[in-house]
Design an enzyme around this catalytic site. Structure first.
Site, PDB file in Angstrom:
ATOM      1  N   HIS A 283       0.908  -1.385   0.070  1.00 34.27           N
ATOM      2  CA  HIS A 283      -0.056  -0.066   0.132  1.00 34.27           C
ATOM      3  C   HIS A 283       0.923   1.177   0.114  1.00 34.27           C
ATOM      4  CE1 HIS A 283      -3.201   2.979   1.274  1.00 34.27           C
ATOM      5  NE2 HIS A 283      -3.812   2.081   0.699  1.00 34.27           N
TER       6      HIS A 283
ATOM      7  N   GLU B  46      -7.731  -5.154  -0.610  1.00 35.71           N
ATOM      8  CA  GLU B  46      -8.410  -5.803  -1.892  1.00 35.71           C
ATOM      9  C   GLU B  46      -8.386  -7.512  -1.614  1.00 35.71           C
ATOM     10  OE1 GLU B  46      -9.700  -3.952  -3.675  1.00 35.71           O
ATOM     11  OE2 GLU B  46      -8.585  -2.133  -4.372  1.00 35.71           O
TER      12      GLU B  46
END
Ligand code: COA
Length: 360
Positions: A243, A302
């Site tokens: 991320h 996700e």
């Protein structure tokens, strides 16, 4: 010039704080870890709208009424619109809602993705859309409109948790897009359409589908380490890991992992599917630690989003629409905050094109 605007502060907000160093997401003063176990999506809408819109004391009922109100637009979806990708179809239907800055407009916009997504998915299969039931919870009604049956408590609670988890996330690309439009005083529908258009890109809201493609590619538990090793050797990224902001953990991944385990315990996820996903996650984390020791690469939102939405019966190409169902309230709250207190957003560019010839 900083083309990605990293570290550029473009707004002051009371809505949410993405604390990457500590792996924490705070929404209106409350940590996401707490919100996911205590809040309904309707309560999150109330929390985000507080001070920016006049919210009814019975928000679940008002949102239920808004679902009923927007349903009529689903009947206007012609064959051409139904043939679009679900997110393009959703955007086209949402564009039929009028602009405004009031709570009625806001609630219709919150209701729209939850009503139009199931309707479009059913129309694509040649089935009639199912009308909303104002008396049900938002997540529960959304699943009922998708499948035609009342979902189990665990299924409704898993979708609720997903919607709460993704409701707001600082100045991400779609929220920034919504705020730019709001800064021109264009109205909430225009801001939300800008947010949705930014969200559909694969670099933002379109990533969970590829996580499932990766699980399909791995195939069996035993093959996970070798398959992932090969993927990294080919220079590919492991989907669902890493991320830009979170350095220690993505709190949204933990929240969704809990929901996936709950779904699995209720039998809504095939045990083999979860075992494969957990083996892939572990193998990927081990591998990334070995191959990229200088970079903390953890599971991101996700990875478990993919498993959760698959288990709830949403097709892969509609995952972005479900993301929009949650994030729409964040866009609206940011748009109101911007319209009420901000100035027109108008940065500068550096001209690098040809210069006019000066007459001799
Ligand atoms: N798999 C393998 N390597 C990864 C990786 C992943 N998922 N994520 C980052 N890396 C590596 C990069 O290859 C790079 O290595 P290098 O320095 O040896 O070249 C390093 O980590 C930094 O990559 P960078 O693209 O600068 O990191 P970022 O923080 O800007 O990227 C993401 C963030 C999300 C785009 C990135 O982690 C990624 O592509 N993840 C996979 C896709 C995904 O899950 N997207 C959903 C995000 S919520």
């Amino acid at each position: 010039m900083n083309s990605g605007l990293e570290d550029v502060i473009a707004a002051e907000t009371v809505l949410s704080d993405v604390d990457g160093a500590n792996g924490r997401l705070v929404i209106r003063g409350i940590s996401l870890d707490e919100l996911v176990t205590t809040s309904s999506y309707e309560e999150m809408v109330g929390l985000l709208f507080d001070g920016f819109l006049t919210v009814s004391h019975d928000l679940p009922r008002a949102l239920g009424d808004a679902r009923v109100e927007v349903f009529g637009h689903a009947a206007t979806a012609d064959a051409e619109l139904v043939a679009l990708s679900p997110v393009d179809g959703l955007r086209a239907l949402m564009a039929r809602l009028g602009d405004g800055e009031d709570i009625g407009t806001a609630l219709r916009l919150v209701a729209a993705p939850a009503v139009f997504t199931p309707a479009l998915l059913r129309l694509r299969l040649g089935l009639e859309p199912i009308a909303p039931d104002f008396s049900l919870g938002h997540a529960q009604d959304t699943l009922r409109m998708l499948t035609g049956t009342i979902p189990t408590k665990e299924q409704a609670s898993a979708l609720n948790r997903y919607l709460v988890t993704v409701v707001d996330h600082g100045l991400n690309a779609s929220t920034f897009a919504a705020r730019v439009v709001a800064s021109t005083q264009a109205g909430l529908t225009s801001s939300v359409l800008a947010g949705l258009s930014a969200l559909k890109g694969p670099l933002h809201g379109g990533a969970p589908g590829p996580v499932l493609d990766m699980l399909d590619g791995v195939g069996t538990l035993q093959d996970a380490p070798a398959w992932l090793d090969d993927a990294l050797a080919r220079g590919e990224r492991l989907m669902g890991f890493g991320h830009r902001v979170y350095r220690v953990r993505d709190p949204r991944a933990d929240a969704l992992k809990g929901a996936v385990r709950m779904l699995s315990a209720s039998g809504a996820i095939e045990p083999g599917r979860l075992a494969l996903a957990e083996a892939v996650e572990q193998a990927a984390l081990d591998l990334l630690k070995r191959k990229k020791p200088d970079r903390p690469l953890e599971t991101n939102v996700e990875f478990y989003t993919a498993l959760l939405l698959e288990a709830l019966g949403f097709p892969r190409d509609a995952f972005t629409c479900v993301f929009a169902m949650g994030r729409v309230s964040g866009w609206i709250a940011h748009a109101r905050e911007q319209a009420l207190g901000g100035r027109l957003i108008r940065p500068k560019s550096v001209y690098v094109g040809p210069v006019p010839k000066v007459a001799a």
